[in-house]
Design an enzyme around this catalytic site. Structure first.
Site, PDB file in Angstrom:
ATOM      1  CE  LYS A 276      16.499  -4.564  13.703  1.00  0.00           C
ATOM      2  NZ  LYS A 276      15.702  -4.000  12.622  1.00  0.00           N
TER       3      LYS A 276
ATOM      4  CD  GLN B 283      15.438  -0.774  10.857  1.00  0.00           C
ATOM      5  OE1 GLN B 283      16.167  -1.712  11.141  1.00  0.00           O
ATOM      6  NE2 GLN B 283      14.294  -0.558  11.494  1.00  0.00           N
TER       7      GLN B 283
ATOM      8  CG  ASP C 119      12.959  -8.161   9.283  1.00  0.00           C
ATOM      9  OD1 ASP C 119      13.059  -8.396  10.504  1.00  0.00           O
ATOM     10  OD2 ASP C 119      13.256  -7.061   8.770  1.00  0.00           O
TER      11      ASP C 119
END
Ligand code: NDP
Length: 288
Positions: free
Chosen positions: A53, A97, A120
């Site tokens: 990422k 994460q 997200d």
């Protein structure tokens, strides 16, 4: 005839290129989109995802800031780190994460992210917006799959779509996005009876199971579009998807490879969401 391979790497590269003018327009106003990634503990797979990422951000002119916290961190301390990122006007996207160590409640943690920075798309506000068909951040994996389908010319309206998997991050949002595009959608899971009978009806089959090569050729309708979300590490260190690609490619009309399919699209969509978050923040500042 062998299936057409949907090249996620190539589509992701196109998407990143298309973001260039938007990043430049923000830069002209003195704004550089910034993604903050919070990693708790040192799970090797999570480290690889975070590294990918961060690299993709750099390649697109997006800043990234990663915060690595010890695996034993308490929930209070983690939430206060996230609160700091929520307040920071130079941070536009905040991502924690997953998975988190078991002593941390992932639901609480996700709910603590400001919905406007939840790139997200896992916050209940954004999930609710998706359910209601309202604007919001959409989970990156299913959002990327929709782009792959669109750019490959796969028709959706009136088609039968079967999604295997009902997680909040893939299966459920995937089903909602397909429904929004007028597919007739069935969601399957571990308690589904006679899975092959259902999957054989699918014009679009999405496998998000987490079991290597679980979808074989006998489960696929000839000519179907098969999207393989799975990323499974085998004992020999190699990666396998949830679809037995070698067998299914002779039956399907389209198929996504692993690696090089859904994975790169997920990362590209994350960056796109971060750019959008920066644009929305700039627009709301301008209207204040
Ligand atoms: P989860 O483990 O959260 O969900 C798996 C789903 O599969 C569950 O709904 C489960 O059913 C269902 N399932 C398990 N076994 C069977 C079975 N035998 N028959 C039918 N359904 C079954 O996984 P995720 O959704 O998070 O991820 C799925 C896969 O996708 C993983 O391999 C993951 O690594 C990968 N992934 C890839 C991404 C990418 O960018 N390419 C991004 C995110 C995930 P039940 O609910 O009943 O338990």
């Amino acid at each position: 005839m062998a299936a057409q391979i949907i090249d996620g790497r190539a589509i992701a590269a196109d998407l990143r290129r298309e973001l260039g003018p938007r990043v430049a327009a923000l830069a002209a106003r003195g704004i550089r989109p910034c993604l903050a990634v919070v990693l708790v503990g040192d799970d090797p797979a999570s480290r690889v995802y975070v590294r990918n990422k961060v690299r993709a951000c750099a390649a697109t002119g997006v800043d990234s800031r990663d915060t690595v916290l010890p695996a034993q961190i308490g929930e209070h301390e983690l939430l206060s780190t996230i609160a700091g990122l929520n307040r920071d006007p130079t941070v536009h996207g905040v991502l924690v994460q997953l998975p988190l160590p078991p002593h941390l409640d992932a639901g609480h943690v996700i709910e603590s992210i400001s919905p406007g920075k939840d790139v997200d798309g896992f916050h209940p506000s954004n999930m609710g917006a998706l359910l209601a068909g309202r604007p919001g951040f959409v989970p990156c994996t299913p959002a990327g799959i929709m782009v792959m389908l669109e750019r490959s010319g796969v028709a959706l309206a009136g088609k039968r779509a079967v999604v295997i998997g009902r997680s909040n991050i893939v299966g459920k949002p995937m089903a909602l996005l397909l429904l929004q595009r007028d597919a007739t959608v069935t969601i399957c899971h571990s308690k589904t009876r006679d899975l092959p009978a259902l999957t054989r009806e699918a014009d679009i089959l999405v496998a998000a199971i987490g079991r290597p090569r679980a979808v074989g050729a006998a489960m696929v309708k000839p000519g179907a579009c098969v999207i393989d979300v799975g990323i499974n590490r085998l004992d020999d260190g190699s990666l396998a998807g949830d679809v037995d690609t070698a067998a299914v490619k002779d039956v399907a009309g389209w198929i996504t490879p692993v690696p090089g399919g859904v994975g790169p699209m997920t990362v590209a969509m994350l960056i796109a969401s971060c750019v959008r978050a920066a644009e929305l923040a700039a627009a709301s500042e301008a209207s204040d």
